[in-house]
Write a protein that holds these residues in place. Sequence first.
Motif, mmCIF file in Angstrom:
data_model
loop_
_atom_site.group_PDB
_atom_site.id
_atom_site.type_symbol
_atom_site.label_atom_id
_atom_site.label_comp_id
_atom_site.label_asym_id
_atom_site.label_seq_id
_atom_site.Cartn_x
_atom_site.Cartn_y
_atom_site.Cartn_z
ATOM 1 N N ALA A 49 1.292 -5.280 -17.314
ATOM 2 C CA ALA A 49 1.705 -6.531 -17.010
ATOM 3 C C ALA A 49 2.654 -7.360 -18.119
ATOM 4 O O ALA A 49 3.722 -8.044 -18.145
ATOM 5 N N MET A 50 2.083 -7.078 -19.352
ATOM 6 C CA MET A 50 2.797 -7.726 -20.832
ATOM 7 C C MET A 50 4.226 -6.998 -20.702
ATOM 8 O O MET A 50 5.001 -7.831 -21.088
ATOM 9 N N SER A 94 7.499 -11.400 -3.778
ATOM 10 C CA SER A 94 6.508 -10.897 -3.378
ATOM 11 C C SER A 94 6.701 -10.573 -1.894
ATOM 12 O O SER A 94 7.610 -11.011 -1.119
ATOM 13 N N TRP A 95 5.977 -9.511 -1.268
ATOM 14 C CA TRP A 95 5.902 -9.416 0.205
ATOM 15 C C TRP A 95 5.561 -10.516 0.903
ATOM 16 O O TRP A 95 4.705 -11.236 0.472
ATOM 17 N N GLY A 96 6.137 -10.686 2.077
ATOM 18 C CA GLY A 96 6.147 -11.600 3.147
ATOM 19 C C GLY A 96 4.788 -11.346 4.079
ATOM 20 O O GLY A 96 4.009 -10.599 3.674
ATOM 21 N N ALA A 97 4.613 -12.058 5.126
ATOM 22 C CA ALA A 97 3.250 -12.185 5.827
ATOM 23 C C ALA A 97 3.178 -10.771 6.619
ATOM 24 O O ALA A 97 1.937 -10.367 6.618
ATOM 25 N N SER A 98 4.142 -9.998 6.691
ATOM 26 C CA SER A 98 3.731 -8.762 7.535
ATOM 27 C C SER A 98 3.012 -7.745 6.778
ATOM 28 O O SER A 98 2.507 -6.923 7.018
ATOM 29 N N GLN A 99 3.455 -7.903 4.985
ATOM 30 C CA GLN A 99 2.914 -6.853 4.155
ATOM 31 C C GLN A 99 3.302 -5.544 4.730
ATOM 32 O O GLN A 99 2.738 -4.298 4.314
ATOM 33 N N ASP A 122 2.941 -19.612 -17.241
ATOM 34 C CA ASP A 122 2.805 -19.653 -15.867
ATOM 35 C C ASP A 122 3.294 -18.395 -15.372
ATOM 36 O O ASP A 122 2.784 -17.946 -14.390
ATOM 37 N N THR A 123 4.399 -17.644 -15.987
ATOM 38 C CA THR A 123 4.901 -16.574 -15.535
ATOM 39 C C THR A 123 3.894 -15.593 -15.933
ATOM 40 O O THR A 123 3.949 -14.499 -15.117
ATOM 41 N N GLU A 124 3.489 -15.668 -17.007
ATOM 42 C CA GLU A 124 2.326 -14.160 -17.316
ATOM 43 C C GLU A 124 1.313 -14.626 -16.009
ATOM 44 O O GLU A 124 0.709 -13.422 -15.745
ATOM 45 N N LYS A 125 0.817 -15.718 -15.729
ATOM 46 C CA LYS A 125 -0.365 -15.798 -14.687
ATOM 47 C C LYS A 125 0.336 -15.246 -13.394
ATOM 48 O O LYS A 125 -0.456 -14.519 -12.710
ATOM 49 N N ALA A 126 1.540 -15.509 -13.144
ATOM 50 C CA ALA A 126 2.097 -15.132 -11.919
ATOM 51 C C ALA A 126 2.069 -13.549 -11.849
ATOM 52 O O ALA A 126 2.082 -13.011 -10.596
ATOM 53 N N VAL A 127 2.656 -12.986 -12.942
ATOM 54 C CA VAL A 127 2.835 -11.665 -13.050
ATOM 55 C C VAL A 127 1.437 -10.886 -12.796
ATOM 56 O O VAL A 127 1.265 -9.843 -12.061
ATOM 57 N N ALA A 134 1.190 -5.718 -6.129
ATOM 58 C CA ALA A 134 2.069 -5.540 -5.525
ATOM 59 C C ALA A 134 2.948 -4.750 -6.264
ATOM 60 O O ALA A 134 3.807 -3.819 -5.620
ATOM 61 N N PHE A 135 3.396 -5.077 -7.522
ATOM 62 C CA PHE A 135 4.152 -4.534 -8.246
ATOM 63 C C PHE A 135 3.881 -3.053 -8.433
ATOM 64 O O PHE A 135 4.833 -2.199 -8.605
ATOM 65 N N LYS A 136 2.484 -2.654 -8.614
ATOM 66 C CA LYS A 136 2.074 -1.372 -8.762
ATOM 67 C C LYS A 136 2.192 -0.270 -7.503
ATOM 68 O O LYS A 136 2.277 0.808 -7.727
ATOM 69 N N ALA A 137 2.227 -0.930 -6.350
ATOM 70 C CA ALA A 137 2.092 -0.120 -5.147
ATOM 71 C C ALA A 137 3.397 0.439 -4.739
ATOM 72 O O ALA A 137 4.370 -0.163 -5.106
ATOM 73 N N PRO A 138 3.152 1.453 -3.956
ATOM 74 C CA PRO A 138 4.555 1.959 -3.768
ATOM 75 C C PRO A 138 5.351 1.059 -2.881
ATOM 76 O O PRO A 138 4.948 0.118 -2.139
ATOM 77 N N GLY A 139 6.521 0.849 -3.383
ATOM 78 C CA GLY A 139 7.583 0.132 -2.985
ATOM 79 C C GLY A 139 7.584 -1.470 -4.130
ATOM 80 O O GLY A 139 8.587 -2.150 -3.816
ATOM 81 N N GLY A 140 6.815 -1.483 -4.948
ATOM 82 C CA GLY A 140 6.634 -2.403 -5.816
ATOM 83 C C GLY A 140 7.784 -2.693 -6.555
ATOM 84 O O GLY A 140 8.402 -3.709 -7.234
ATOM 85 N N LEU A 141 8.376 -1.545 -6.972
ATOM 86 C CA LEU A 141 9.606 -1.641 -7.886
ATOM 87 C C LEU A 141 10.677 -2.241 -7.166
ATOM 88 O O LEU A 141 11.685 -2.910 -8.013
ATOM 89 N N LEU A 142 10.866 -2.297 -6.167
ATOM 90 C CA LEU A 142 12.006 -3.312 -5.089
ATOM 91 C C LEU A 142 11.594 -4.692 -5.447
ATOM 92 O O LEU A 142 12.493 -5.280 -5.620
ATOM 93 N N LEU A 143 10.707 -5.093 -5.589
ATOM 94 C CA LEU A 143 10.161 -6.516 -5.883
ATOM 95 C C LEU A 143 10.715 -6.925 -7.284
ATOM 96 O O LEU A 143 11.046 -8.135 -7.502
#
Length: 245
Positions: free
Chosen positions: A159-160, A181-186, A203-208, A214-223
């Motif tokens: 995260a840092m 972040s991914w939308g409603a369909s997930q 605020d950015t630190e909290k949001a990250v 989601a960032f760690k999950a497969p496909g999170g690199l796209l986000l």
Amino acid sequence: MAESSWSESELLSTFVSITSASEPVAKQLLAAADGNLETAVTLFFDSGAEAQQPVVCEFRAAQASFEEPRADSMSTLRSSGLPPWYEVVWGTAEPARSWEIQPLAFLQEPQMPFSGVGLLQPANGPCGVLAVINAVLIAQCRLKPGWGPQYQAGDADLAMALVAIFQTVAASNTGAVTLFSWGASQGRERLDVVSRVHPVGPDTEKAVAELLPAFKAPGGLLLIVYSCVATRGVDNVYADARRSG
């Protein structure tokens, strides 16, 4: 298998897998370390050699180039109807499969020095982005108590590193971070995303931290990439690419 019994080729391949160094650099540092893998890896990171390594990455996604768009293209989204932050990365193509399956996960090989700060890459494709994240993460972890060959990075370290990347991009543009972040369909559909703007700082630190799963999950690199593009600004990304050739 004990390190002392490893063949030269095994030492070489292990060193390269940990550091992503070129083979000549690997041979040079292993020779300087008298064949000791742990010493050679330490020499690599402590000497700053990682900063001198060229990033070689095969990009096989969209057949699009980074040509500067026509003057009216940003307002009309060309003829594709796709948002600019998407087109700047993929053109009109679907994201490459290697990006969709890429997680942010650390190696789990205790016998390999420094493997605890190495990010896994299951398929060729997103190596350039992974290299940036890994380089920032290692630079930060090296300053922490307990840093050494057996250091195991965790969520807080990741995260840092992401916060540092997002805020660096924001500092060169608006001073605010746009996070996707991914939308409603997930379901990780290519355009089903939600973006929110956060001021640089706590605020950015909290949001990250909240978006880290989601960032760690497969496909999170796209986000992460979409967040960087939106934060930097599409016009600036095109200009950056033009300046770099």
